[in-house]
Write a protein that holds these residues in place. Structure first.
Motif, PDB file in Angstrom:
ATOM      1  N   SER A 144       0.838  -1.190   0.000  1.00  0.00           N
ATOM      2  CA  SER A 144       0.000   0.000   0.000  1.00  0.00           C
ATOM      3  C   SER A 144       0.879   1.248   0.000  1.00  0.00           C
ATOM      4  O   SER A 144       0.620   2.206  -0.729  1.00  0.00           O
ATOM      5  CB  SER A 144      -0.892  -0.039   1.241  1.00  0.00           C
ATOM      6  N   PHE A 145       1.938   1.189   0.791  1.00  0.00           N
ATOM      7  CA  PHE A 145       2.869   2.311   0.864  1.00  0.00           C
ATOM      8  C   PHE A 145       3.600   2.509  -0.457  1.00  0.00           C
ATOM      9  O   PHE A 145       3.795   3.642  -0.912  1.00  0.00           O
ATOM     10  CB  PHE A 145       3.864   2.064   2.004  1.00  0.00           C
ATOM     11  N   LEU A 146       3.999   1.410  -1.082  1.00  0.00           N
ATOM     12  CA  LEU A 146       4.682   1.487  -2.375  1.00  0.00           C
ATOM     13  C   LEU A 146       3.795   2.152  -3.424  1.00  0.00           C
ATOM     14  O   LEU A 146       4.254   2.969  -4.218  1.00  0.00           O
ATOM     15  CB  LEU A 146       5.090   0.090  -2.857  1.00  0.00           C
ATOM     16  N   VAL A 147       2.523   1.765  -3.415  1.00  0.00           N
ATOM     17  CA  VAL A 147       1.578   2.347  -4.364  1.00  0.00           C
ATOM     18  C   VAL A 147       1.444   3.842  -4.109  1.00  0.00           C
ATOM     19  O   VAL A 147       1.416   4.651  -5.038  1.00  0.00           O
ATOM     20  CB  VAL A 147       0.196   1.656  -4.273  1.00  0.00           C
ATOM     21  N   LEU A 148       1.413   4.217  -2.829  1.00  0.00           N
ATOM     22  CA  LEU A 148       1.303   5.633  -2.464  1.00  0.00           C
ATOM     23  C   LEU A 148       2.524   6.404  -2.957  1.00  0.00           C
ATOM     24  O   LEU A 148       2.410   7.478  -3.527  1.00  0.00           O
ATOM     25  CB  LEU A 148       1.173   5.752  -0.938  1.00  0.00           C
ATOM     26  N   ALA A 165       4.536   5.608  -5.406  1.00  0.00           N
ATOM     27  CA  ALA A 165       4.644   5.633  -6.870  1.00  0.00           C
ATOM     28  C   ALA A 165       3.571   6.479  -7.539  1.00  0.00           C
ATOM     29  O   ALA A 165       3.794   7.029  -8.599  1.00  0.00           O
ATOM     30  CB  ALA A 165       4.572   4.202  -7.404  1.00  0.00           C
ATOM     31  N   THR A 166       2.384   6.541  -6.925  1.00  0.00           N
ATOM     32  CA  THR A 166       1.278   7.199  -7.622  1.00  0.00           C
ATOM     33  C   THR A 166       0.644   8.331  -6.849  1.00  0.00           C
ATOM     34  O   THR A 166      -0.152   9.073  -7.393  1.00  0.00           O
ATOM     35  CB  THR A 166       0.157   6.188  -7.926  1.00  0.00           C
ATOM     36  N   GLY A 167       0.959   8.435  -5.554  1.00  0.00           N
ATOM     37  CA  GLY A 167       0.327   9.463  -4.739  1.00  0.00           C
ATOM     38  C   GLY A 167      -1.075   9.083  -4.333  1.00  0.00           C
ATOM     39  O   GLY A 167      -1.785   9.828  -3.663  1.00  0.00           O
ATOM     40  N   LYS A 168      -1.520   7.904  -4.753  1.00  0.00           N
ATOM     41  CA  LYS A 168      -2.878   7.492  -4.443  1.00  0.00           C
ATOM     42  C   LYS A 168      -2.883   6.534  -3.249  1.00  0.00           C
ATOM     43  O   LYS A 168      -2.090   5.593  -3.203  1.00  0.00           O
ATOM     44  CB  LYS A 168      -3.465   6.771  -5.667  1.00  0.00           C
ATOM     45  N   LYS A 169      -3.791   6.807  -2.296  1.00  0.00           N
ATOM     46  CA  LYS A 169      -3.857   5.940  -1.132  1.00  0.00           C
ATOM     47  C   LYS A 169      -4.827   4.794  -1.378  1.00  0.00           C
ATOM     48  O   LYS A 169      -6.035   4.980  -1.477  1.00  0.00           O
ATOM     49  CB  LYS A 169      -4.312   6.750   0.086  1.00  0.00           C
ATOM     50  N   LEU A 170      -4.272   3.594  -1.518  1.00  0.00           N
ATOM     51  CA  LEU A 170      -5.114   2.406  -1.684  1.00  0.00           C
ATOM     52  C   LEU A 170      -4.820   1.471  -0.524  1.00  0.00           C
ATOM     53  O   LEU A 170      -3.708   1.004  -0.356  1.00  0.00           O
ATOM     54  CB  LEU A 170      -4.811   1.729  -3.028  1.00  0.00           C
ATOM     55  N   THR A 171      -5.834   1.228   0.268  1.00  0.00           N
ATOM     56  CA  THR A 171      -5.620   0.478   1.512  1.00  0.00           C
ATOM     57  C   THR A 171      -5.516  -1.024   1.303  1.00  0.00           C
ATOM     58  O   THR A 171      -4.965  -1.720   2.126  1.00  0.00           O
ATOM     59  CB  THR A 171      -6.775   0.752   2.492  1.00  0.00           C
ATOM     60  N   ASP A 172      -6.095  -1.532   0.214  1.00  0.00           N
ATOM     61  CA  ASP A 172      -6.082  -2.981   0.010  1.00  0.00           C
ATOM     62  C   ASP A 172      -5.640  -3.349  -1.398  1.00  0.00           C
ATOM     63  O   ASP A 172      -6.448  -3.822  -2.198  1.00  0.00           O
ATOM     64  CB  ASP A 172      -7.473  -3.558   0.309  1.00  0.00           C
ATOM     65  N   PRO A 173      -4.352  -3.158  -1.700  1.00  0.00           N
ATOM     66  CA  PRO A 173      -3.886  -3.411  -3.062  1.00  0.00           C
ATOM     67  C   PRO A 173      -3.924  -4.880  -3.477  1.00  0.00           C
ATOM     68  O   PRO A 173      -3.854  -5.181  -4.660  1.00  0.00           O
ATOM     69  CB  PRO A 173      -2.447  -2.886  -3.052  1.00  0.00           C
ATOM     70  N   THR A 174      -4.031  -5.782  -2.516  1.00  0.00           N
ATOM     71  CA  THR A 174      -4.025  -7.198  -2.894  1.00  0.00           C
ATOM     72  C   THR A 174      -5.431  -7.794  -2.963  1.00  0.00           C
ATOM     73  O   THR A 174      -5.584  -8.986  -3.181  1.00  0.00           O
ATOM     74  CB  THR A 174      -3.204  -8.039  -1.900  1.00  0.00           C
ATOM     75  N   SER A 175      -6.446  -6.962  -2.794  1.00  0.00           N
ATOM     76  CA  SER A 175      -7.813  -7.483  -2.819  1.00  0.00           C
ATOM     77  C   SER A 175      -8.195  -7.984  -4.202  1.00  0.00           C
ATOM     78  O   SER A 175      -7.998  -7.296  -5.201  1.00  0.00           O
ATOM     79  CB  SER A 175      -8.794  -6.383  -2.398  1.00  0.00           C
ATOM     80  N   GLY A 176      -8.744  -9.189  -4.241  1.00  0.00           N
ATOM     81  CA  GLY A 176      -9.156  -9.760  -5.517  1.00  0.00           C
ATOM     82  C   GLY A 176     -10.627  -9.533  -5.794  1.00  0.00           C
ATOM     83  O   GLY A 176     -11.196 -10.116  -6.711  1.00  0.00           O
ATOM     84  N   ILE A 180      -0.133   0.176  -9.777  1.00  0.00           N
ATOM     85  CA  ILE A 180       0.724   1.300 -10.145  1.00  0.00           C
ATOM     86  C   ILE A 180       0.636   1.552 -11.641  1.00  0.00           C
ATOM     87  O   ILE A 180       0.508   2.693 -12.090  1.00  0.00           O
ATOM     88  CB  ILE A 180       2.182   1.034  -9.708  1.00  0.00           C
ATOM     89  N   ALA A 181       0.673   0.472 -12.413  1.00  0.00           N
ATOM     90  CA  ALA A 181       0.564   0.612 -13.874  1.00  0.00           C
ATOM     91  C   ALA A 181      -0.763   1.257 -14.254  1.00  0.00           C
ATOM     92  O   ALA A 181      -0.826   2.125 -15.128  1.00  0.00           O
ATOM     93  CB  ALA A 181       0.694  -0.754 -14.544  1.00  0.00           C
ATOM     94  N   ILE A 182      -1.836   0.836 -13.588  1.00  0.00           N
ATOM     95  CA  ILE A 182      -3.166   1.380 -13.863  1.00  0.00           C
ATOM     96  C   ILE A 182      -3.209   2.876 -13.605  1.00  0.00           C
ATOM     97  O   ILE A 182      -3.693   3.659 -14.429  1.00  0.00           O
ATOM     98  CB  ILE A 182      -4.229   0.682 -12.991  1.00  0.00           C
ATOM     99  N   CYS A 183      -2.694   3.287 -12.442  1.00  0.00           N
ATOM    100  CA  CYS A 183      -2.741   4.708 -12.086  1.00  0.00           C
ATOM    101  C   CYS A 183      -1.886   5.533 -13.035  1.00  0.00           C
ATOM    102  O   CYS A 183      -2.286   6.620 -13.453  1.00  0.00           O
ATOM    103  CB  CYS A 183      -2.281   4.911 -10.644  1.00  0.00           C
ATOM    104  N   ARG A 184      -0.716   5.006 -13.393  1.00  0.00           N
ATOM    105  CA  ARG A 184       0.162   5.745 -14.290  1.00  0.00           C
ATOM    106  C   ARG A 184      -0.438   5.863 -15.685  1.00  0.00           C
ATOM    107  O   ARG A 184      -0.140   6.775 -16.428  1.00  0.00           O
ATOM    108  CB  ARG A 184       1.535   5.083 -14.344  1.00  0.00           C
ATOM    109  N   ALA A 185      -1.285   4.892 -16.034  1.00  0.00           N
ATOM    110  CA  ALA A 185      -1.921   4.956 -17.351  1.00  0.00           C
ATOM    111  C   ALA A 185      -3.121   5.895 -17.349  1.00  0.00           C
ATOM    112  O   ALA A 185      -3.757   6.105 -18.376  1.00  0.00           O
ATOM    113  CB  ALA A 185      -2.345   3.557 -17.794  1.00  0.00           C
ATOM    114  N   GLY A 186      -3.425   6.434 -16.186  1.00  0.00           N
ATOM    115  CA  GLY A 186      -4.481   7.442 -16.114  1.00  0.00           C
ATOM    116  C   GLY A 186      -5.865   6.945 -15.754  1.00  0.00           C
ATOM    117  O   GLY A 186      -6.839   7.686 -15.833  1.00  0.00           O
ATOM    118  N   TYR A 187      -5.989   5.690 -15.345  1.00  0.00           N
ATOM    119  CA  TYR A 187      -7.316   5.183 -14.976  1.00  0.00           C
ATOM    120  C   TYR A 187      -7.683   5.596 -13.558  1.00  0.00           C
ATOM    121  O   TYR A 187      -6.832   5.783 -12.713  1.00  0.00           O
ATOM    122  CB  TYR A 187      -7.347   3.651 -15.086  1.00  0.00           C
ATOM    123  N   LYS A 188      -9.003   5.752 -13.336  1.00  0.00           N
ATOM    124  CA  LYS A 188      -9.490   6.157 -12.007  1.00  0.00           C
ATOM    125  C   LYS A 188      -9.790   4.932 -11.165  1.00  0.00           C
ATOM    126  O   LYS A 188     -10.500   4.023 -11.613  1.00  0.00           O
ATOM    127  CB  LYS A 188     -10.781   6.979 -12.157  1.00  0.00           C
TER     128      LYS A 188
END
Lengths: 234, 119
Positions: A139-143, A145-156, A184-192
């Motif tokens: 979650s911290f890595l995603v933050l 890399a993208t500035g976006k706070k995602l609490t559950d990056p491994t949720s399926g 991270i790839a998703i956020c960098r590609a501009g998706y919400k």
């Protein structure tokens, strides 16, 4: 050609015991949805059990990994004109009662991807502290890399629109564990991306995705993957 | 270990590490195959930079000269790499066989259904 109803993709590997209640739960909570079980080379009778519930089943010729199984479902969805897809696990951890909320969140927010997070509601995390630590790190890595706070990056447990589905059908999509690096790839590609709160049940029995030495490899793979994802241009 | 040897070893290990990461970035190499390469590069770097480890390892295995230690471990890692590839090939060979059979059986099934359709 466009399908108005959503497709629920359920990747499954040896879940013959648990999948029936999952499928019945989906049918109960979202009667209008189409259901696709992607059998990832199960050695038990997962496929037969799923077919008995009247859902569509794709049988992969051998085990490819949950990422590749999901991607198979995505390719199917794109092929058949689905506009909305929800993915969930076959082991009963994901409660189908949230399906409608996913659809509503997707509709109302305009987000491309809606993730069901375990950490937006108060409650004890149903898993080992190692897993919790891992999730927090990613979650911290995603933050970072993208500035976006995602609490559950491994949720399926996720819902997505067609646009991002086509993005997921590309070869970069991880074959084994599509987690933090994918986000991270998703956020960098501009998706919400949006998160909604869900409660997940504890995994009762059976083979966990993260067993044995695999967590070590998973950590290595994630760090490397996140690192190179940040170096890439999307 | 003289400076020239050190500089060369560090340069090679950095080249390996950077090269492998770049290949992964370009999607020419998958993460799981990069693992052994990165371990090799990092181990080489560590042994060169932390010279005490190298001397300790040399005494342990009975090497006469520290550079011999680097060579022998380099060879061992290469053997492991090759073994890894052999295992992967074997696995993939099975998968390809199964895939080919599935495909052939599917085509047969399709042909039979077409026949039944026109009959």
């Amino acid at each position: 050609m466009g399908k108005g109803n959503p497709l629920i993709i359920v990747p499954a590997f040896n879940e013959a015991e648990r999948i029936t209640s999952v499928l019945q739960g989906i049918k109960k909570n979202l009667a209008g949805a189409d259901i696709l079980v992607v059998n990832d080379g199960s050695t038990d009778n997962t496929a037969a059990v799923a077919s008995k519930e009247g859902v569509m089943v794709i049988n992969l010729p051998f085990n490819l990994g949950v990422g590749a199984a999901l991607q198979t479902g995505f390719k199917y969805a794109v092929c058949h004109g689905y506009q909305v897809v929800i993915q969930m696990d076959a082991d009963g951890q994901h409660d189908p009662v949230y399906l409608l909320q996913f659809l509503q969140a997707l509709e109302e927010s305009g987000a491309d991807l809606v993730i069901g997070s375990r950490f937006l509601l108060p409650g004890k995390f149903p898993g080992s502290w190692i897993r919790l630590a891992g999730i927090k790190i990613f979650s911290f890595l995603v933050l970072l890399a993208t500035g976006k706070k995602l609490t559950d990056p491994t949720s399926g447990y996720r819902a997505m629109r067609r646009d991002i589905l086509e993005f997921f059908c590309r070869d970069f999509f991880p074959q084994d564990y599509p987690d933090a690096d994918l986000l991270i790839a998703i956020c960098r590609a501009g998706y919400k991306v949006l998160e909604i709160p869900v409660v997940m049940k504890k995994r009762i029995s059976g083979q966990s995705l993260h067993a044995g030495l695999r967590p070590l490899y998973y950590i290595f793979k994630m760090f490397l993957s996140v690192f190179v994802t940040m170096l890439r241009r999307h | 270990m003289i400076l020239r040897q050190k500089v060369f070893a560090v340069a090679v290990s950095l080249l390996i590490i950077i090269g492998i990461v770049e290949l992964v970035r370009r999607r020419k190499l998958e993460e799981k195959y990069s693992f052994l390469w990165l371990v090799t590069g990092l181990a080489l770097l560590l042994l060169t930079v932390k010279i005490d480890f190298l001397f300790f390892l040399s005494r342990l295995i009975g090497a006469e000269v520290p550079t011999n230690t680097l060579f022998i471990f380099g060879l061992i890692f290469l053997m492991l790499l090759c073994l890894h590839f052999s295992l992967e090939f074997s696995r993939m060979n099975q998968q390809i066989k199964n895939l080919a059979q599935s495909l052939a059986l599917l085509e047969r099934q399709l042909a039979e259904e077409k026949e039944h359709g026109t009959n």
